[in-house]
Enzyme design. Structure first.
Site, PDB file in Angstrom:
ATOM      1  N   CYS A 113       0.816  -1.223   0.000  1.00 40.52           N
ATOM      2  CA  CYS A 113       0.000   0.000   0.000  1.00 40.52           C
ATOM      3  C   CYS A 113       0.846   1.268   0.000  1.00 40.52           C
ATOM      4  O   CYS A 113       0.321   2.363  -0.230  1.00 40.52           O
ATOM      5  CB  CYS A 113      -0.944   0.005   1.195  1.00 40.52           C
ATOM      6  SG  CYS A 113      -1.966  -1.465   1.276  1.00 40.52           S
ATOM      7  N   HIS A 253      -2.659   6.963   3.653  1.00 39.77           N
ATOM      8  CA  HIS A 253      -3.146   5.723   3.026  1.00 39.77           C
ATOM      9  C   HIS A 253      -4.459   5.353   3.701  1.00 39.77           C
ATOM     10  O   HIS A 253      -4.582   5.425   4.924  1.00 39.77           O
ATOM     11  CB  HIS A 253      -2.106   4.611   3.201  1.00 39.77           C
ATOM     12  CG  HIS A 253      -2.656   3.257   2.867  1.00 39.77           C
ATOM     13  ND1 HIS A 253      -3.343   3.016   1.691  1.00 39.77           N
ATOM     14  CD2 HIS A 253      -2.660   2.085   3.562  1.00 39.77           C
ATOM     15  CE1 HIS A 253      -3.729   1.750   1.685  1.00 39.77           C
ATOM     16  NE2 HIS A 253      -3.333   1.175   2.801  1.00 39.77           N
ATOM     17  N   ASN A 283     -10.073  -0.284   1.300  1.00 39.07           N
ATOM     18  CA  ASN A 283      -8.622  -0.206   1.117  1.00 39.07           C
ATOM     19  C   ASN A 283      -8.265  -0.640  -0.309  1.00 39.07           C
ATOM     20  O   ASN A 283      -8.288  -1.827  -0.619  1.00 39.07           O
ATOM     21  CB  ASN A 283      -7.943  -1.107   2.165  1.00 39.07           C
ATOM     22  CG  ASN A 283      -6.427  -1.075   2.058  1.00 39.07           C
ATOM     23  OD1 ASN A 283      -5.866  -0.464   1.133  1.00 39.07           O
ATOM     24  ND2 ASN A 283      -5.758  -1.736   2.982  1.00 39.07           N
TER      25      ASN A 283
HETATM   26  O1  UT7 Z   1      -2.972  -1.941   3.885  1.00 38.78           O
HETATM   27  C1  UT7 Z   1      -2.729  -2.904   4.869  1.00 38.78           C
HETATM   28  C2  UT7 Z   1      -3.967  -3.718   5.049  1.00 38.78           C
HETATM   29  N1  UT7 Z   1      -4.247  -4.172   6.348  1.00 38.78           N
HETATM   30  C3  UT7 Z   1      -4.754  -3.415   7.339  1.00 38.78           C
HETATM   31  O2  UT7 Z   1      -4.861  -2.225   7.295  1.00 38.78           O
HETATM   32  C4  UT7 Z   1      -5.244  -4.167   8.518  1.00 38.78           C
HETATM   33  C5  UT7 Z   1      -4.864  -3.594   9.840  1.00 38.78           C
HETATM   34  N2  UT7 Z   1      -5.680  -4.202  10.868  1.00 38.78           N
HETATM   35  C6  UT7 Z   1      -6.954  -3.785  11.085  1.00 38.78           C
HETATM   36  O3  UT7 Z   1      -7.411  -2.856  10.447  1.00 38.78           O
HETATM   37  C7  UT7 Z   1      -7.736  -4.467  12.159  1.00 38.78           C
HETATM   38  O4  UT7 Z   1      -6.904  -5.342  12.869  1.00 38.78           O
HETATM   39  C8  UT7 Z   1      -8.967  -5.242  11.618  1.00 38.78           C
HETATM   40  C9  UT7 Z   1      -9.999  -4.260  11.078  1.00 38.78           C
HETATM   41  C10 UT7 Z   1      -8.539  -6.189  10.503  1.00 38.78           C
HETATM   42  C11 UT7 Z   1      -9.604  -6.048  12.718  1.00 38.78           C
HETATM   43  O5  UT7 Z   1      -9.986  -5.188  13.785  1.00 38.78           O
HETATM   44  P1  UT7 Z   1      -9.591  -5.578  15.284  1.00 38.78           P
HETATM   45  O6  UT7 Z   1     -10.198  -4.559  16.149  1.00 38.78           O
HETATM   46  O7  UT7 Z   1      -8.099  -5.746  15.315  1.00 38.78           O
HETATM   47  O8  UT7 Z   1     -10.345  -6.955  15.470  1.00 38.78           O
HETATM   48  P2  UT7 Z   1      -9.745  -8.374  15.876  1.00 38.78           P
HETATM   49  O9  UT7 Z   1      -8.919  -8.928  14.752  1.00 38.78           O
HETATM   50  O10 UT7 Z   1      -9.122  -8.232  17.213  1.00 38.78           O
HETATM   51  O11 UT7 Z   1     -11.073  -9.223  15.976  1.00 38.78           O
HETATM   52  C12 UT7 Z   1     -12.075  -8.915  16.947  1.00 38.78           C
HETATM   53  C13 UT7 Z   1     -13.221  -9.908  16.754  1.00 38.78           C
HETATM   54  C14 UT7 Z   1     -12.774 -11.346  16.649  1.00 38.78           C
HETATM   55  O12 UT7 Z   1     -13.721 -12.143  17.328  1.00 38.78           O
HETATM   56  P3  UT7 Z   1     -13.402 -12.697  18.805  1.00 38.78           P
HETATM   57  O13 UT7 Z   1     -12.153 -13.509  18.644  1.00 38.78           O
HETATM   58  O14 UT7 Z   1     -13.213 -11.473  19.659  1.00 38.78           O
HETATM   59  O15 UT7 Z   1     -14.610 -13.491  19.107  1.00 38.78           O
HETATM   60  C15 UT7 Z   1     -12.856 -11.634  15.174  1.00 38.78           C
HETATM   61  O16 UT7 Z   1     -13.113 -13.002  14.892  1.00 38.78           O
HETATM   62  O17 UT7 Z   1     -13.909  -9.606  15.535  1.00 38.78           O
HETATM   63  C16 UT7 Z   1     -14.056 -10.798  14.770  1.00 38.78           C
HETATM   64  N3  UT7 Z   1     -14.047 -10.459  13.352  1.00 38.78           N
HETATM   65  C17 UT7 Z   1     -15.175 -10.104  12.685  1.00 38.78           C
HETATM   66  N4  UT7 Z   1     -16.451 -10.007  13.067  1.00 38.78           N
HETATM   67  C18 UT7 Z   1     -17.350  -9.609  12.153  1.00 38.78           C
HETATM   68  C19 UT7 Z   1     -13.000 -10.386  12.508  1.00 38.78           C
HETATM   69  N5  UT7 Z   1     -13.421 -10.001  11.283  1.00 38.78           N
HETATM   70  C20 UT7 Z   1     -14.755  -9.814  11.378  1.00 38.78           C
HETATM   71  C21 UT7 Z   1     -15.742  -9.408  10.457  1.00 38.78           C
HETATM   72  N6  UT7 Z   1     -17.008  -9.318  10.883  1.00 38.78           N
HETATM   73  N7  UT7 Z   1     -15.456  -9.089   9.179  1.00 38.78           N
END
Ligand code: UT7
Length: 326
Positions: A113, A253, A283
């Protein structure tokens, strides 16, 4: 300072809009979760026939039209992409193919990115060295074809699109006031596509396991992204010798509103001075910054003399910061 002026910008965005509600039918997710965690409301999705080069060529043509020049009048084409048309040749060569032009060097910059800012650094260095006078810098992505549509932790984040800028040498005090770029390949495994290259060639097994798609440790990427992107942005502004109130616009970004906000707060830039399109496009990896730049210019937010700060992070991990006077 690396001097250049922008002759024109353009974008290519697929017509099909996929909302968070549409995604609820694809994976177990919710509009509320996606909005709260990322700020994304909808994204564009390319059709079967459209590749990154298709979009890149359309964006370049639009930028040339705005500049009032022909595409074959550029001295080089640089494409930044994380969703290349193929392992080889470069997506930039496929852009030439799409436009029916030839002769000028065409190559890709792979920096995830951060790609567009990397490409701008390369292009402005080429202009400064005098090897070229006019360059097309393109960010083009069809991320929808490289994500795993069964993985809700990644497929909800990305979108398709392309943006292009035609830049040209100039004598005036415009261009890159300051810039920095870097990478930490030790963090490559936290955001990558494991298969489909020479490291893990495509096989029936890799396809069955979806190993050619985006694999990400979201929390880890988030943590490193906030640090790398804010540091790159802060350094660029400091190196330009500017204070926060001298920045007219911040274009970070557009991966996730929370990451963008962290960068904005750290840079001490007020909310109204951050340009955001993440809610509409998700993104688009290397395409987010050029698409945002074009839309900011169209909205009259970037005009002659505007000072714009850019900051990015991406797979690699890579990062880059830049301050440009337009
Ligand atoms: O250009 C580079 C591209 N990458 C990025 O920019 C990604 C950077 N990371 C992020 O933006 C964040 O880490 C995410 C948006 C991907 C995730 O947010 P988070 O606040 O870090 O959530 P998490 O991974 O800690 O997940 C929290 C919960 C989990 O459930 P449990 O384990 O707490 O029960 C996940 O399974 O949210 C769940 N989860 C979802 N729920 C509904 C993960 N994805 C989803 C989803 N819908 N799409």
């Amino acid at each position: 300072m690396k001097r250049f002026k922008i002759l024109g910008t353009g974008t290519a965005l697929p017509k099909r809009v996929m909302t968070n509600a549409d995604l609820e039918k694809v994976v177990e997710t919710s509009d509320e979760w996606i909005r709260e965690r990322t700020g994304i409301h909808e994204r564009r999705i390319a059709d079967e026939k459209t590749s990154s080069a298709t979009l890149g060529a359309r964006a370049m043509k639009a930028a040339c039209d705005q500049a009032g020049i022909e595409p074959d009048s550029v001295d080089a084409i640089i494409v930044s992409t994380s969703s290349a048309d193929a392992i080889f040749p470069s997506t930039a060569c496929w852009v030439q193919h799409e436009l029916g032009i030839r002769g000028m060097p065409a190559f890709d910059v792979a920096a995830g990115c951060s790609g567009f800012l990397y490409a701008l650094e390369v292009a402005s260095s080429m202009l400064s060295a005098g090897t070229c006078k006019r360059i097309a810098v393109i960010g083009a992505e069809v991320m929808s074809k490289v994500v795993n549509w069964e993985d809700r932790t990644t497929c909800v984040l990305f979108g398709d699109g392309a943006g292009a800028a035609i830049i040209e040498t100039c004598e005036e005090d415009r261009g890159l006031l300051a810039s920095n770029w870097g990478a930490d390949g030790n963090l490559a495994p936290i955001l990558h596509a494991p298969a489909g290259g020479t490291r893990m060639p495509a096989s029936a097994e890799t396809v069955a396991k979806n190993l050619h798609t985006v694999t990400m440790q979201g929390r880890s990427v988030f943590r490193h992204a906030v640090r790398a992107m804010t540091e790159a942005g802060v350094k660029a502004v400091e190196d330009a010798g500017l204070s926060a109130d001298q920045i007219d616009l911040l274009i970070p970004h557009q991966a996730n509103m929370r990451i963008m906000e962290a960068c904005r707060v750290r840079l001490n830039v007020p909310e109204e001075k951050m340009f955001s399109i993440v809610h509409r496009y998700g993104n688009m990896s290397a395409a987010t910054i050029p698409v945002a730049l074009h839309e900011a210019r169209e909205a009259g937010r970037v005009v002659d003399g505007s000072v714009v700060a850019f900051a990015a992070f991406g797979a690699g991990l890579t990062w880059a910061g830049a301050v440009v006077r337009f």
